[in-house]
Motif scaffolding. Structure first.
Motif, PDB file in Angstrom:
ATOM      1  N   VAL A 109       0.815  -1.213   0.000  1.00  0.00           N
ATOM      2  CA  VAL A 109       0.000   0.000   0.000  1.00  0.00           C
ATOM      3  C   VAL A 109       0.847   1.261   0.000  1.00  0.00           C
ATOM      4  O   VAL A 109       0.309   2.367  -0.043  1.00  0.00           O
ATOM      5  CB  VAL A 109      -0.958   0.033   1.218  1.00  0.00           C
ATOM      6  CG1 VAL A 109      -1.932  -1.121   1.148  1.00  0.00           C
ATOM      7  CG2 VAL A 109      -0.191   0.027   2.535  1.00  0.00           C
ATOM      8  N   CYS A 110       2.165   1.135   0.037  1.00  0.00           N
ATOM      9  CA  CYS A 110       3.051   2.296   0.070  1.00  0.00           C
ATOM     10  C   CYS A 110       3.217   2.851  -1.334  1.00  0.00           C
ATOM     11  O   CYS A 110       3.479   2.108  -2.282  1.00  0.00           O
ATOM     12  CB  CYS A 110       4.418   1.913   0.642  1.00  0.00           C
ATOM     13  SG  CYS A 110       5.623   3.259   0.631  1.00  0.00           S
ATOM     14  N   ASP A 111       3.106   4.171  -1.485  1.00  0.00           N
ATOM     15  CA  ASP A 111       3.239   4.790  -2.804  1.00  0.00           C
ATOM     16  C   ASP A 111       4.639   4.648  -3.375  1.00  0.00           C
ATOM     17  O   ASP A 111       4.825   4.802  -4.579  1.00  0.00           O
ATOM     18  CB  ASP A 111       2.881   6.281  -2.723  1.00  0.00           C
ATOM     19  CG  ASP A 111       1.386   6.505  -2.710  1.00  0.00           C
ATOM     20  OD1 ASP A 111       0.733   6.108  -3.680  1.00  0.00           O
ATOM     21  OD2 ASP A 111       0.879   7.061  -1.726  1.00  0.00           O
ATOM     22  N   LYS A 112       5.610   4.354  -2.534  1.00  0.00           N
ATOM     23  CA  LYS A 112       6.981   4.180  -3.016  1.00  0.00           C
ATOM     24  C   LYS A 112       7.226   2.752  -3.505  1.00  0.00           C
ATOM     25  O   LYS A 112       8.250   2.472  -4.119  1.00  0.00           O
ATOM     26  CB  LYS A 112       7.957   4.508  -1.877  1.00  0.00           C
ATOM     27  CG  LYS A 112       9.363   4.859  -2.332  1.00  0.00           C
ATOM     28  CD  LYS A 112       9.451   6.257  -2.899  1.00  0.00           C
ATOM     29  CE  LYS A 112      10.889   6.680  -3.113  1.00  0.00           C
ATOM     30  NZ  LYS A 112      11.006   8.056  -3.629  1.00  0.00           N
ATOM     31  N   GLY A 113       6.299   1.857  -3.233  1.00  0.00           N
ATOM     32  CA  GLY A 113       6.468   0.462  -3.601  1.00  0.00           C
ATOM     33  C   GLY A 113       6.696   0.296  -5.098  1.00  0.00           C
ATOM     34  O   GLY A 113       5.936   0.810  -5.914  1.00  0.00           O
ATOM     35  N   GLY A 114       7.741  -0.441  -5.447  1.00  0.00           N
ATOM     36  CA  GLY A 114       8.095  -0.618  -6.849  1.00  0.00           C
ATOM     37  C   GLY A 114       9.059   0.417  -7.365  1.00  0.00           C
ATOM     38  O   GLY A 114       9.641   0.257  -8.435  1.00  0.00           O
ATOM     39  N   GLU A 115       9.238   1.524  -6.609  1.00  0.00           N
ATOM     40  CA  GLU A 115      10.185   2.580  -6.967  1.00  0.00           C
ATOM     41  C   GLU A 115      11.071   2.919  -5.773  1.00  0.00           C
ATOM     42  O   GLU A 115      11.607   4.008  -5.683  1.00  0.00           O
ATOM     43  CB  GLU A 115       9.438   3.849  -7.407  1.00  0.00           C
ATOM     44  CG  GLU A 115       8.506   3.669  -8.574  1.00  0.00           C
ATOM     45  CD  GLU A 115       7.664   4.904  -8.862  1.00  0.00           C
ATOM     46  OE1 GLU A 115       7.416   5.187 -10.039  1.00  0.00           O
ATOM     47  OE2 GLU A 115       7.266   5.587  -7.891  1.00  0.00           O
ATOM     48  N   CYS A 116      11.221   1.988  -4.852  1.00  0.00           N
ATOM     49  CA  CYS A 116      11.800   2.261  -3.538  1.00  0.00           C
ATOM     50  C   CYS A 116      13.224   1.720  -3.443  1.00  0.00           C
ATOM     51  O   CYS A 116      13.441   0.509  -3.523  1.00  0.00           O
ATOM     52  CB  CYS A 116      10.927   1.620  -2.462  1.00  0.00           C
ATOM     53  SG  CYS A 116      11.576   1.811  -0.791  1.00  0.00           S
ATOM     54  N   PRO A 117      14.222   2.588  -3.231  1.00  0.00           N
ATOM     55  CA  PRO A 117      15.594   2.106  -3.041  1.00  0.00           C
ATOM     56  C   PRO A 117      15.737   1.154  -1.857  1.00  0.00           C
ATOM     57  O   PRO A 117      16.495   0.182  -1.927  1.00  0.00           O
ATOM     58  CB  PRO A 117      16.392   3.396  -2.814  1.00  0.00           C
ATOM     59  CG  PRO A 117      15.601   4.453  -3.517  1.00  0.00           C
ATOM     60  CD  PRO A 117      14.174   4.066  -3.321  1.00  0.00           C
ATOM     61  N   LEU A 118      15.016   1.400  -0.766  1.00  0.00           N
ATOM     62  CA  LEU A 118      15.099   0.499   0.383  1.00  0.00           C
ATOM     63  C   LEU A 118      14.590  -0.889   0.002  1.00  0.00           C
ATOM     64  O   LEU A 118      15.191  -1.905   0.357  1.00  0.00           O
ATOM     65  CB  LEU A 118      14.289   1.062   1.556  1.00  0.00           C
ATOM     66  CG  LEU A 118      14.201   0.164   2.791  1.00  0.00           C
ATOM     67  CD1 LEU A 118      15.588  -0.150   3.345  1.00  0.00           C
ATOM     68  CD2 LEU A 118      13.326   0.801   3.874  1.00  0.00           C
ATOM     69  N   GLN A 119      13.505  -0.926  -0.721  1.00  0.00           N
ATOM     70  CA  GLN A 119      12.950  -2.206  -1.177  1.00  0.00           C
ATOM     71  C   GLN A 119      13.949  -2.932  -2.073  1.00  0.00           C
ATOM     72  O   GLN A 119      14.228  -4.134  -1.891  1.00  0.00           O
ATOM     73  CB  GLN A 119      11.649  -1.919  -1.940  1.00  0.00           C
ATOM     74  CG  GLN A 119      10.734  -3.101  -2.151  1.00  0.00           C
ATOM     75  CD  GLN A 119       9.456  -2.648  -2.850  1.00  0.00           C
ATOM     76  OE1 GLN A 119       9.503  -2.081  -3.945  1.00  0.00           O
ATOM     77  NE2 GLN A 119       8.319  -2.884  -2.215  1.00  0.00           N
ATOM     78  N   ASP A 120      14.527  -2.194  -3.018  1.00  0.00           N
ATOM     79  CA  ASP A 120      15.481  -2.805  -3.953  1.00  0.00           C
ATOM     80  C   ASP A 120      16.719  -3.327  -3.233  1.00  0.00           C
ATOM     81  O   ASP A 120      17.169  -4.462  -3.474  1.00  0.00           O
ATOM     82  CB  ASP A 120      15.893  -1.786  -5.020  1.00  0.00           C
ATOM     83  CG  ASP A 120      14.737  -1.369  -5.914  1.00  0.00           C
ATOM     84  OD1 ASP A 120      13.752  -2.125  -5.980  1.00  0.00           O
ATOM     85  OD2 ASP A 120      14.830  -0.294  -6.527  1.00  0.00           O
ATOM     86  N   LEU A 121      17.301  -2.507  -2.348  1.00  0.00           N
ATOM     87  CA  LEU A 121      18.542  -2.912  -1.687  1.00  0.00           C
ATOM     88  C   LEU A 121      18.309  -4.016  -0.662  1.00  0.00           C
ATOM     89  O   LEU A 121      19.208  -4.822  -0.398  1.00  0.00           O
ATOM     90  CB  LEU A 121      19.198  -1.702  -1.030  1.00  0.00           C
ATOM     91  CG  LEU A 121      19.683  -0.618  -2.008  1.00  0.00           C
ATOM     92  CD1 LEU A 121      20.360   0.522  -1.253  1.00  0.00           C
ATOM     93  CD2 LEU A 121      20.631  -1.194  -3.040  1.00  0.00           C
TER      94      LEU A 121
END
Length: 699
Positions: A109-121
């Motif tokens: 539900v986070c708007d950064k999901g899919g574009e998030c450096p924390l998610q990627d790293l």
């Protein structure tokens, strides 16, 4: 200039040579190796090593992981990242684990999901599972930092990118870190709304979903959107942007870093004012004036009426251009009116100074200047906001900022002025290495080019039988409205009926810069490509102008690419439409035509008190008025004073003062402005009703 000395080092066994002083993160990239970062961002100034994500093993050096972002290269340095060093890998895993201890797992539900450096790293470097079984911390959410920005505090990883931008780039000082240790959090100073012209940049800087756009929250996910590269059309800087679209609507505007123009920063008007495209009062069909107001009319009938009005007026037609048109739109109108009607009467957006092409340079050259001379009656940030950031960057780099023309030429100086009449003479007198004139309109240069190359002959003064007003901004200009009042009839081209109320007999729907394909010319003289991001609810102006032109025997293509080829052959050296690329180059300097006469001083305005300067605020106009989130940015109830004039009157910043002029009295709040010359006061034009050339100011 001598080439910088090179330093040779190895990164994960790969040898690389880079200039001395290069940061270790950049050196690794030169070797084709990524060192992951969160807090590091070169545009924010010296690194602070806050997040510790860039820990590496470095020799020679202490036998412990070191923050690569805080190190510069040295001869013979051997660097091992997490790819080749167990110590570095353990350190990075531990850092990510610590960051995720209280970070919510709300990616779906986070708007950064899919574009998030924390998610990627986390996927690339982090542990596969968590050891933490206790409840995570939660906070009230979202916290409204401003009407445009929301803060989810539990997502914040305290990288300090946002506060560093506020302190060291925008220099507004409004976003700060409060409390200490585990209680640290991001907040606005005094819990006031973040009211600053560049506040929206912190949304893009945030490497997690802590700071998000209120306009874009829950509006789209990365797999549902398209990003269209284009150029902002709301001021003369021409910032490079990407328009995020979903299902035919613009959902957000992102920066698209052009290091010579904008360095990846955007003002809040350029970032948030796209909502005017979906304004409820937007017109998508032609309107005809009746006794009861405007009524819709079919397109064929509207073009028939426009033809009759143009034929009746003939060469007594005067065109008022807004400066927001593309080069192709302005050229199309000029061909219709100048060739089809032999009408040379025009109100061009503004005078574009001759001679400054000999001082042409990229905006980024301001930062490198030894001194910057700013000779502007209007605040730079209100007229060309990103230029204000370049001036601040120059001051931080040690440049002297002057607001008066020095008596002697200054080596390496850059001139910035809003004085079109004297711009080239001022640059010559200063001995400037570069000079920039700040136009009032987004594409004043391009519109002037297009008008001049459409036909021979200069604009002439004509008593108008018909006035054609192109653009809402032109329709709201007092001078244009006064001209229209003298004409028998008026044709308007714009997006909103309100702009033409009481003025136009016929209004033809217009488009926004986000709905056009074409080119514009920014204040540097740089030709840039505007790409259509979404389809307008009405035909493109060029399409129906071409149909009208055909009725007058004028051949005009309805396609921007074909029209540009005609203009380019005359004005732009024959460059093709396809070669006006995503990162437009700056044209070369022209050869100086010879020395110009010394600039003549402006005659003083007779009157007592302070000379009143008025300006159109950045946060004003039809686009801003139709963006509810920007209403709090619209200035009101303030008057700016030079510090010396304030001291003489014992006025401090924030004091309530009385402003008197010709029998009119107003109570306003005082602001001190370092760029104001002594003996002057300044306020928004909309706030100056009833006040005249000189005002008396007292507590």
């Amino acid at each position: 200039m001598a080439e910088p000395a090179l330093v040779t080092l190895t990164v994960d066994g790969r040898e690389v040579s880079v200039p001395k002083g290069t940061g270790l993160v950049e050196a690794a990239l030169a070797a084709g190796i990524e060192i992951p970062v969160f807090c590091y961002e070169p545009r924010l100034g010296p690194p602070v090593g806050a997040c510790r994500m860039c820990l590496c093993e470095v020799a020679p050096g202490p036998l412990k992981p070191q923050a690569a972002c805080t190190l510069t290269v040295a001869e013979g340095m051997a660097v091992k990242t997490a790819l080749t060093s167990e110590m570095a890998a353990d350190a990075q895993n531990a850092t990510l684990e610590f960051i995720l201890v209280n970070h919510p797992l709300d990616c779906p539900v986070c708007d950064k999901g899919g574009e998030c450096p924390l998610q990627d790293l986390t996927f690339r470097y982090g542990p596969g599972s968590t050891r933490m079984t206790f409840p995570k911390r939660t906070f009230e959410k979202p916290i409204p930092i401003s009407p445009t920005i929301a803060l989810d505090r539990e997502r914040c990883i305290l990288c300090y990118r946002c506060t560093r931008f506020s302190e060291s780039v925008a220099e507004d000082g409004q976003l700060v870190a409060v409390e200490r240790g585990a209680a640290s959090m991001i907040a606005t100073f005094g819990d006031e709304p973040y009211r600053a012209p560049f506040s929206g940049n912190v949304i893009e800087l945030c490497p997690v979903g802590a700071l998000t756009s209120t306009q874009y929250r829950f509006e789209g996910r990365p797999w549902e959107i398209q990003n269209v590269p284009t150029v902002c059309g709301l001021c003369p800087v021409g910032c490079n942007i990407s328009a995020t679209t979903r299902e035919g609507n613009v959902k957000r505007i992102l920066s698209r870093n052009h290091p010579e123009i904008d360095e990846g920063w955007l003002c809040d008007k350029g970032r948030f004012a796209f909502q005017h495209l979906q304004a409820l009062d937007r017109i998508d069909d032609p309107l005809r004036k009746t006794d009861a107001g405007f009524e819709p009319v079919a397109w064929n009938d509207a073009l028939d009426q426009a033809e009759l009005m143009l034929r009746a007026a003939g060469s007594a037609t005067v065109t008022a251009l807004s400066g927001g048109e593309t080069v192709e739109q302005a050229y199309g109108l000029a061909r219709l009116l100048r060739v089809g009607l032999d009408s040379h009467g025009a109100v061009l957006p503004e005078e574009i100074p001759d001679g400054l092409s000999a001082f042409r340079a990229p905006l980024s050259s301001i930062r490198e200047a030894a001194s910057v001379v700013v000779l502007c009656d209007e605040p730079v940030v209100e007229r060309a906001p990103i230029v204000d950031l370049w001036i601040k960057a120059a001051r931080r780099a040690g440049a002297e900022i002057l607001h008066e023309l020095p008596e002697q030429p200054v080596e390496g100086a850059v001139l910035i002025t809003d004085d079109a009449e004297r711009a080239a003479s001022l640059a010559t007198a200063l001995g400037a290495s570069a000079a920039f004139y700040l136009p009032r309109t987004p594409n004043g240069r391009g519109v002037t080019d297009a008008w001049s190359c459409a036909s021979d002959g200069e604009p002439t003064e004509v008593e108008p039988a018909l006035v054609v007003i192109s653009g809402d901004e032109a329709a709201l200009d007092p001078g244009v409205r006064a001209l229209a009042a003298r004409a028998k009839a008026v044709i308007g081209i714009g997006m909103f009926a309100e702009s033409f109320a009481g003025v136009a007999n016929l209004v033809l729907p217009g488009t926004s810069y986000l709905e056009r394909d074409g080119t514009t010319v920014n204040l540097e003289g740089r030709l840039q490509r505007q790409r259509r991001s979404v389809i307008a609810p009405c035909p493109d102006e060029l399409a129906w102008v071409a149909k009208l032109a055909e009725r007058f025997g004028v051949e005009l293509s309805p396609h921007a690419s074909t029209v540009f080829e005609e203009v380019s052959a005359i004005c732009y050296g024959g460059i093709s439409f396809g070669h006006v690329g995503e990162h437009a180059p700056l044209p070369p300097r022209a050869i100086a035509a010879g020395p110009l006469p010394a600039p003549t001083p402006r005659p003083p305005l007779a009157g007592k008190g302070l000379r009143l300067l008025t300006y159109k605020p950045l946060f004003s106009g039809p686009a801003v008025e139709r963006t509810p989130e920007l209403e709090f940015q619209i200035p009101s109830g303030e008057i700016e004073l030079a510090p010396v004039d304030a001291r003489e009157r014992k006025i401090a910043a924030g004091d309530q003062v009385t402003v008197r002029s010709n029998g009119t009295s107003r109570r306003l709040r005082a602001r001190l402005a370092r760029d104001l010359a002594p003996g002057t006061a300044r306020m928004p034009r909309s706030e100056a009703a009833g006040l005249h050339d000189h005002v008396e100011v007292s507590k």
